[in-house]
Design a protein around this motif. Sequence first.
Motif, PDB file in Angstrom:
ATOM      1  N   ARG A 135     111.510  -7.645  32.760  1.00  0.00           N
ATOM      2  CA  ARG A 135     110.986  -7.074  31.511  1.00  0.00           C
ATOM      3  C   ARG A 135     111.789  -7.570  30.308  1.00  0.00           C
ATOM      4  N   VAL A 136     113.109  -7.625  30.447  1.00  0.00           N
ATOM      5  CA  VAL A 136     113.963  -8.122  29.362  1.00  0.00           C
ATOM      6  C   VAL A 136     113.643  -9.593  29.091  1.00  0.00           C
ATOM      7  N   MET A 137     113.495 -10.369  30.151  1.00  0.00           N
ATOM      8  CA  MET A 137     113.185 -11.794  29.982  1.00  0.00           C
ATOM      9  C   MET A 137     111.859 -11.978  29.246  1.00  0.00           C
ATOM     10  N   GLU A 138     110.845 -11.200  29.620  1.00  0.00           N
ATOM     11  CA  GLU A 138     109.550 -11.278  28.932  1.00  0.00           C
ATOM     12  C   GLU A 138     109.707 -10.936  27.461  1.00  0.00           C
ATOM     13  N   HIS A 139     110.466  -9.890  27.173  1.00  0.00           N
ATOM     14  CA  HIS A 139     110.699  -9.484  25.786  1.00  0.00           C
ATOM     15  C   HIS A 139     111.372 -10.609  25.000  1.00  0.00           C
ATOM     16  N   VAL A 140     112.391 -11.215  25.578  1.00  0.00           N
ATOM     17  CA  VAL A 140     113.123 -12.291  24.896  1.00  0.00           C
ATOM     18  C   VAL A 140     112.213 -13.489  24.654  1.00  0.00           C
ATOM     19  N   VAL A 141     111.469 -13.890  25.672  1.00  0.00           N
ATOM     20  CA  VAL A 141     110.559 -15.037  25.527  1.00  0.00           C
ATOM     21  C   VAL A 141     109.530 -14.754  24.443  1.00  0.00           C
ATOM     22  N   ASP A 142     108.922 -13.566  24.475  1.00  0.00           N
ATOM     23  CA  ASP A 142     107.902 -13.218  23.478  1.00  0.00           C
ATOM     24  C   ASP A 142     108.494 -13.168  22.066  1.00  0.00           C
ATOM     25  N   THR A 143     109.662 -12.548  21.929  1.00  0.00           N
ATOM     26  CA  THR A 143     110.270 -12.397  20.606  1.00  0.00           C
ATOM     27  C   THR A 143     110.693 -13.739  20.033  1.00  0.00           C
ATOM     28  N   VAL A 144     111.394 -14.535  20.827  1.00  0.00           N
ATOM     29  CA  VAL A 144     111.860 -15.834  20.331  1.00  0.00           C
ATOM     30  C   VAL A 144     110.680 -16.744  20.036  1.00  0.00           C
ATOM     31  N   THR A 145     109.687 -16.756  20.913  1.00  0.00           N
ATOM     32  CA  THR A 145     108.504 -17.594  20.693  1.00  0.00           C
ATOM     33  C   THR A 145     107.792 -17.200  19.403  1.00  0.00           C
ATOM     34  N   ALA A 146     107.695 -15.911  19.129  1.00  0.00           N
ATOM     35  CA  ALA A 146     107.045 -15.444  17.905  1.00  0.00           C
ATOM     36  C   ALA A 146     107.860 -15.815  16.660  1.00  0.00           C
ATOM     37  N   GLU A 147     109.173 -15.864  16.791  1.00  0.00           N
ATOM     38  CA  GLU A 147     110.051 -16.157  15.647  1.00  0.00           C
ATOM     39  C   GLU A 147     110.195 -17.648  15.369  1.00  0.00           C
ATOM     40  N   ILE A 148     110.005 -18.462  16.398  1.00  0.00           N
ATOM     41  CA  ILE A 148     110.214 -19.906  16.245  1.00  0.00           C
ATOM     42  C   ILE A 148     109.035 -20.526  15.515  1.00  0.00           C
ATOM     43  N   ASP A 149     109.358 -21.291  14.520  1.00  0.00           N
ATOM     44  CA  ASP A 149     108.360 -22.047  13.778  1.00  0.00           C
ATOM     45  C   ASP A 149     108.901 -23.464  13.665  1.00  0.00           C
ATOM     46  N   PRO A 150     108.445 -24.365  14.553  1.00  0.00           N
ATOM     47  CA  PRO A 150     108.999 -25.725  14.553  1.00  0.00           C
ATOM     48  C   PRO A 150     108.929 -26.408  13.181  1.00  0.00           C
ATOM     49  N   GLU A 151     107.951 -26.038  12.379  1.00  0.00           N
ATOM     50  CA  GLU A 151     107.817 -26.627  11.051  1.00  0.00           C
ATOM     51  C   GLU A 151     108.808 -26.022  10.063  1.00  0.00           C
ATOM     52  N   ASN A 152     109.298 -24.812  10.380  1.00  0.00           N
ATOM     53  CA  ASN A 152     110.128 -24.099   9.429  1.00  0.00           C
ATOM     54  C   ASN A 152     111.285 -23.399  10.153  1.00  0.00           C
ATOM     55  N   GLU A 153     112.088 -24.188  10.856  1.00  0.00           N
ATOM     56  CA  GLU A 153     113.245 -23.617  11.545  1.00  0.00           C
ATOM     57  C   GLU A 153     114.214 -23.065  10.517  1.00  0.00           C
ATOM     58  N   PRO A 154     114.921 -21.992  10.855  1.00  0.00           N
ATOM     59  CA  PRO A 154     115.861 -21.421   9.894  1.00  0.00           C
ATOM     60  C   PRO A 154     116.985 -22.395   9.580  1.00  0.00           C
ATOM     61  N   THR A 155     117.456 -22.310   8.376  1.00  0.00           N
ATOM     62  CA  THR A 155     118.579 -23.126   7.963  1.00  0.00           C
ATOM     63  C   THR A 155     119.852 -22.308   8.093  1.00  0.00           C
ATOM     64  N   ALA A 156     120.974 -22.941   7.853  1.00  0.00           N
ATOM     65  CA  ALA A 156     122.247 -22.227   7.933  1.00  0.00           C
ATOM     66  C   ALA A 156     122.270 -21.058   6.949  1.00  0.00           C
ATOM     67  N   GLU A 157     121.528 -21.173   5.847  1.00  0.00           N
ATOM     68  CA  GLU A 157     121.507 -20.115   4.840  1.00  0.00           C
ATOM     69  C   GLU A 157     120.652 -18.919   5.276  1.00  0.00           C
ATOM     70  N   ASP A 158     119.758 -19.121   6.235  1.00  0.00           N
ATOM     71  CA  ASP A 158     118.879 -18.056   6.712  1.00  0.00           C
ATOM     72  C   ASP A 158     119.609 -17.282   7.813  1.00  0.00           C
ATOM     73  N   THR A 159     120.731 -16.677   7.445  1.00  0.00           N
ATOM     74  CA  THR A 159     121.624 -16.108   8.441  1.00  0.00           C
ATOM     75  C   THR A 159     121.057 -14.895   9.160  1.00  0.00           C
ATOM     76  N   ASP A 160     120.324 -14.022   8.489  1.00  0.00           N
ATOM     77  CA  ASP A 160     119.801 -12.834   9.161  1.00  0.00           C
ATOM     78  C   ASP A 160     118.894 -13.215  10.322  1.00  0.00           C
ATOM     79  N   ARG A 161     117.967 -14.111  10.071  1.00  0.00           N
ATOM     80  CA  ARG A 161     117.039 -14.551  11.118  1.00  0.00           C
ATOM     81  C   ARG A 161     117.787 -15.279  12.224  1.00  0.00           C
TER      82      ARG A 161
END
Length: 112
Positions: A72-98
């Motif tokens: 269940r934890v693994m599913e949560h992590v995969v779903d959350t990270v996949t939803a947050e990842i945007d290959p076109e707009n990866e966070p920069t060093a300045e986007d520290t919270d994300r």
Amino acid sequence: MMSEDALEKDALWEDFHRVVNMTSAELAAWLRAIDADETTEPLPEHAGPEIGQRVLSILQKRRTDLTEDDLRVMEHVVDTVTAEIDPENEPTAEDTDRRHRLMTLGHDPLKP
């Protein structure tokens, strides 16, 4: 022949290790760093939020030792990270919270 359940577990294992790109040592150090203050550092097994501790625990297990709760934890992590990842707009060093939120799940978006 592998059962459907075993195939799903294998796919989840692969997905989890694809999105969790930090090693267990890197994640453990990160969890200690976010909980440390100027005068104290928590015990390693108590450092960081519970989800980060669970990811670290899973990273240290073999596939055959996973529990239903681990899955269940693994599913949560995969779903959350996949939803947050945007290959076109990866966070920069300045986007520290994300970045820090993702690192607590074992994904450092600044890692290649």
